[in-house]
Design an enzyme around this catalytic site. Structure first.
Site, short mmCIF file in Angstrom:
data_model
loop_
_atom_site.label_atom_id
_atom_site.label_comp_id
_atom_site.label_asym_id
_atom_site.label_seq_id
_atom_site.Cartn_x
_atom_site.Cartn_y
_atom_site.Cartn_z
CD GLU A 84 36.00 0.39 55.28
OE1 GLU A 84 35.05 0.71 56.04
OE2 GLU A 84 36.69 1.23 54.67
CG HIS A 94 36.06 4.14 52.82
ND1 HIS A 94 35.33 3.43 53.75
CD2 HIS A 94 35.15 4.86 52.11
CE1 HIS A 94 34.04 3.67 53.58
NE2 HIS A 94 33.90 4.54 52.62
CG HIS A 107 39.61 -0.88 51.82
ND1 HIS A 107 38.80 -1.73 51.10
CD2 HIS A 107 40.85 -1.44 51.75
CE1 HIS A 107 39.51 -2.75 50.63
NE2 HIS A 107 40.76 -2.59 51.00
CG HIS A 142 31.97 -0.84 47.92
ND1 HIS A 142 32.00 -1.39 49.18
CD2 HIS A 142 30.73 -0.33 47.74
CE1 HIS A 142 30.82 -1.22 49.75
NE2 HIS A 142 30.02 -0.57 48.92
CG ASP A 197 32.24 -3.88 51.82
OD1 ASP A 197 32.92 -4.53 51.01
OD2 ASP A 197 32.23 -2.63 51.84
CG ASP A 249 35.82 -3.67 48.85
OD1 ASP A 249 34.63 -3.44 49.11
OD2 ASP A 249 36.75 -2.91 49.15
CG ASP A 285 35.74 -3.58 52.51
OD1 ASP A 285 34.89 -3.81 53.40
OD2 ASP A 285 35.83 -2.48 51.92
CG ASP A 305 37.19 0.52 47.84
OD1 ASP A 305 36.02 0.93 47.91
OD2 ASP A 305 37.67 -0.28 48.67
MG MG Z 1 36.74 -1.27 50.37
MG MG Z 2 33.66 -2.08 50.50
#
Ligand code: MG
Ligand code: MG
Length: 309
Positions: free
Chosen positions: A274, A143, A99, A128, A231, A126, A229, A130
């Site tokens: 990712e 990332h 990322h 997260h 995830d 995502d 992403d 980030d």
């Molecule tokens: Mg990310």
């Molecule tokens: Mg993530």
């Protein structure tokens, strides 16, 4: 249906992640049939190939935890140029890569949007946010920083390239968030960024949340960049990522997001990031990503003409 010109660009960045493997992402997405899936929907596809890692860019920053800063800084500089150039016409699709590549792509797209005199919106799908700075990251994995960087937060000077244009925090919306570090939580408060975490999705369902975002983009005639992403997705359907977090978007939630994005006609660029094929199970995550992109480009179960019954 609108025919689009889609440009596939391989960005095999692995230096921003905690483990190797994302550099194989572009190959896995091609193997899973990304170009064929988009072309089968009637769009034109140009595969521009895969970028070579640029020579490391001199960079230093007073955080000894940071990993591969000169390599990531070089990628950011390169990808900002590529994203700016390729967004002049057609729809660039960046096949990552971890990322950290979005620090470059979004920087280049922000420059393009500024030139066009239109706001750039970013939809960050995502687990997260980030939203670390180069100071606040404890893992040192870059990332985890791109949103803070592209929105012009402090904590990057001397580390990553100076931005030609920033993204207004109020034009960033995050969806699927369920893993936030304390420093990110503090920084996000009062940042102006819209954060829809998994609880918001559970309580309201995903469609009304996304609709709010799309209405704002439309109202301001914005460009919309989507950064996906792996995830964002639940690990049970998308295991090929180094940062799995339980409780992610389901198969249908993810497809619904993509279908609504298609219907909006607003998406102007896309990151697929990712994907770590080394962690995949018989290609199922790469295949799922290709199917999601197909939904974004107009694949549907039934035609649903707009008419009253
Ligand atoms: Mg990310
Ligand atoms: Mg993530």
């Amino acid at each position: 249906m609108t025919t689009r010109v889609c440009k596939l660009i391989g960005a095999p960045v692995h230096d921003g992640a905690g483990q190797r493997g994302c550099e194989m992402g572009p190959i896995a997405l091609r193997t899973a049939g990304l170009a064929e899936a988009i072309a089968s929907l009637g769009h034109r596809v140009a595969d521009l190939g895969t970028l070579s890692p640029p020579p490391p860019r001199p960079a230093s920053f007073p955080n000894p935890a940071l990993k591969n800063l000169p390599q990531v800084a070089a990628w950011v500089e390169t990808l900002a140029e590529v994203a700016f150039a390729e967004s002049a016409e057609g729809m660039p699709v960046f096949m990552g890569g971890d990322h950290s590549l979005s620090a470059g792509t979004v920087a280049g797209l922000a420059r393009r949007a500024a030139l066009l005199g239109r706001p750039l919106f970013v939809l960050w799908l995502d687990a997260h946010p980030d939203f670390h700075s180069l100071h606040s990251t404890e893992s040192g994995n870059i990332h985890g920083t791109p949103v803070a960087y592209v929105t012009g937060q402090p904590g990057f000077a001397g580390g990553l390239p100076t931005l030609a244009a920033t993204v207004e925090p109020a034009h960033v919306a995050m969806l699927g968030i369920r893993s936030v570090d304390a420093a990110e939580r503090r920084a996000l408060t009062d940042s102006g960024i819209t954060v829809f975490d998994m609880r918001a999705i559970d309580e309201h369902s995903i469609a009304p949340l996304l609709r709010q975002v799309l209405e704002r983009v439309r109202a301001l005639d914005g460009l919309l960049h989507v950064s996906l992403d792996v995830d964002f997705l639940d690990p049970s359907i998308a295991p090929a990522v180094g940062t799995t977090v339980p409780g992610g978007a389901t198969f249908r939630e993810a497809h619904l997001v993509m279908e609504m994005l298609h219907d909006s006609g607003l998406v102007s660029s896309l990151d697929l990031v990712e994907l770590n094929p080394f962690l995949d199970e018989r290609g199922r995550t790469a295949t799922l990503l290709v199917d999601l992109v197909a939904s974004l480009f107009g694949r549907r179960v039934l035609d649903r003409p707009t008419r009253s019954f």
